[in-house]
Design a protein around this motif. Structure first.
Motif, PDB file in Angstrom:
ATOM      1  N   ARG A 132       0.535   0.088  -8.366  1.00  0.00           N
ATOM      2  CA  ARG A 132       0.541   1.483  -7.916  1.00  0.00           C
ATOM      3  C   ARG A 132      -0.442   1.691  -6.767  1.00  0.00           C
ATOM      4  N   LEU A 133      -0.192   2.744  -5.970  1.00  0.00           N
ATOM      5  CA  LEU A 133      -1.084   3.119  -4.884  1.00  0.00           C
ATOM      6  C   LEU A 133      -2.076   4.170  -5.366  1.00  0.00           C
ATOM      7  N   ALA A 134      -3.335   3.992  -5.008  1.00  0.00           N
ATOM      8  CA  ALA A 134      -4.341   5.001  -5.309  1.00  0.00           C
ATOM      9  C   ALA A 134      -4.118   6.226  -4.422  1.00  0.00           C
ATOM     10  N   LYS A 135      -4.441   7.402  -4.967  1.00  0.00           N
ATOM     11  CA  LYS A 135      -4.313   8.635  -4.193  1.00  0.00           C
ATOM     12  C   LYS A 135      -5.642   8.932  -3.489  1.00  0.00           C
ATOM     13  N   ARG A 147      -5.481  -2.951   2.820  1.00  0.00           N
ATOM     14  CA  ARG A 147      -4.084  -3.170   2.421  1.00  0.00           C
ATOM     15  C   ARG A 147      -3.973  -4.072   1.191  1.00  0.00           C
ATOM     16  N   LEU A 148      -5.021  -4.123   0.359  1.00  0.00           N
ATOM     17  CA  LEU A 148      -4.983  -5.013  -0.794  1.00  0.00           C
ATOM     18  C   LEU A 148      -3.864  -4.639  -1.771  1.00  0.00           C
ATOM     19  N   GLU A 149      -3.569  -3.350  -1.881  1.00  0.00           N
ATOM     20  CA  GLU A 149      -2.458  -2.937  -2.749  1.00  0.00           C
ATOM     21  C   GLU A 149      -1.143  -3.556  -2.279  1.00  0.00           C
ATOM     22  N   GLN A 150      -0.921  -3.537  -0.963  1.00  0.00           N
ATOM     23  CA  GLN A 150       0.313  -4.113  -0.425  1.00  0.00           C
ATOM     24  C   GLN A 150       0.353  -5.631  -0.620  1.00  0.00           C
ATOM     25  N   VAL A 151      -0.806  -6.271  -0.523  1.00  0.00           N
ATOM     26  CA  VAL A 151      -0.865  -7.720  -0.765  1.00  0.00           C
ATOM     27  C   VAL A 151      -0.418  -8.027  -2.189  1.00  0.00           C
ATOM     28  N   TYR A 173       4.691   8.972  -8.849  1.00  0.00           N
ATOM     29  CA  TYR A 173       5.536   9.592  -7.832  1.00  0.00           C
ATOM     30  C   TYR A 173       5.854   8.591  -6.718  1.00  0.00           C
ATOM     31  N   LEU A 174       7.086   8.590  -6.275  1.00  0.00           N
ATOM     32  CA  LEU A 174       7.549   7.670  -5.250  1.00  0.00           C
ATOM     33  C   LEU A 174       6.842   7.951  -3.929  1.00  0.00           C
ATOM     34  N   VAL A 175       6.361   6.884  -3.270  1.00  0.00           N
ATOM     35  CA  VAL A 175       5.607   7.035  -2.021  1.00  0.00           C
ATOM     36  C   VAL A 175       6.301   6.332  -0.852  1.00  0.00           C
ATOM     37  N   GLU A 176       6.657   5.060  -1.035  1.00  0.00           N
ATOM     38  CA  GLU A 176       7.169   4.285   0.090  1.00  0.00           C
ATOM     39  C   GLU A 176       7.745   2.977  -0.423  1.00  0.00           C
ATOM     40  N   ALA A 177       8.103   2.111   0.511  1.00  0.00           N
ATOM     41  CA  ALA A 177       8.497   0.742   0.182  1.00  0.00           C
ATOM     42  C   ALA A 177       7.294  -0.168   0.401  1.00  0.00           C
ATOM     43  N   ALA A 178       7.458  -1.447   0.124  1.00  0.00           N
ATOM     44  CA  ALA A 178       6.340  -2.381   0.285  1.00  0.00           C
ATOM     45  C   ALA A 178       5.960  -2.550   1.749  1.00  0.00           C
TER      46      ALA A 178
END
Length: 268
Positions: A132-135, A147-151, A173-178
């Motif tokens: 998940r992505l942090a807000k 970009r560690l989340e994306q890694v 909640y949906l945010v984006e693609a990888a």
């Protein structure tokens, strides 16, 4: 051919006289990645993105637009097409987080690298990942170096049967693609996730919204559990342009074709 340029000069060695780059130490900076097709595609959008990030992150003495353009032209000399990445950091400093008192008075450090354009994707399958992505509204929309989340998402994707991900924030909640922004259609209405608290406001996303190619696109907060009955969908970024989605979590999309108006931005 891959290459690296630092502050407008081809890099052969890196000096540590002023300490390590804060971009390396703390991800204290931002970047943009673009497609080169004998010129930097959608440059105005990339330049505005860099300026906005410099302002929000309070990065001092960044490179000028002409410095960047001149170096990009030199770095891509002889290439018909390529991927160009521009990285801007706060500069070099010592061990601590604080940037005041830096020996170089917060002079931004900037890097330009080039690489080959990736192979064209005709369509992709996407699906849910657990990462998940942090807000963080302060950085929402920016393409910071953190970009560690994306890694970790890409590591997770390597074990899954699809090529890109449905990425959510910590509230589901949906945010984006990888590696891009997501658009989808239900009936005649197009949607894209709201990026007020997390995610990257990509250049291709900005272009599509600003040009009005898909009409009045609604930017919404939608829980992943409610993301269903999708008639059409695509992923977009500034390197690949737009790529249609064939399957979502294993289910075939009703009309897995890119809208004709978006063919103009598809990478060759």
């Amino acid at each position: 051919m891959a290459a690296l340029w630092v502050n407008g000069q081809a890099a052969t060695t890196l000096s540590l006289d002023d300490g390590l780059d804060r971009g390396l130490q703390f991800a204290d900076g931002h970047f943009t990645t673009m497609r080169w097709q004998q010129h930097p595609l959608w440059w105005d959008y990339h330049w505005r993105r860099l300026c906005a990030a410099n302002q929000r992150l309070a990065i001092q003495q960044p490179p000028s637009e002409q410095q960047l353009l001149d170096t990009i032209a030199e770095a891509t000399q002889g290439q018909q097409q390529a991927v160009v990445k521009v990285i801007i950091t706060r500069g070099c400093g010592g061990r601590g987080y604080a940037s005041n008192g830096m020996a170089n008075a917060e002079r931004a450090q900037w890097y330009i690298s080039t690489a080959a354009l990736p192979a064209k994707q005709v369509s992709i399958d996407i699906g849910e990942v657990t990462t998940r992505l942090a807000k963080q509204p302060l950085f929402a929309g920016l393409k910071t170096l953190a970009r560690l989340e994306q890694v970790m998402i890409q590591r997770e994707l390597a074990q899954l049967p699809w090529q890109d991900a449905l990425v959510c924030d910590t509230d589901g909640y949906l945010v984006e693609a990888a590696a891009g922004n997501l658009f989808w259609q239900q009936g005649s209405q197009w949607f894209t996730p709201c990026l007020a608290e997390a995610g990257i406001d990509g250049v291709a996303r900005q272009l599509i919204l600003n040009q009005g190619w898909l009409g009045d696109v609604k930017q919404v907060r939608i829980a992943l559990k409610d993301f269903k009955d999708v008639d059409n969908a695509f992923i977009c970024n500034s390197v690949r342009g737009a790529v249609p989605v064939n399957k979502i979590n294993g289910k075939v999309v009703s009309f897995p074709e890119l809208p004709a108006v978006l063919q103009q931005i598809v990478a060759p």
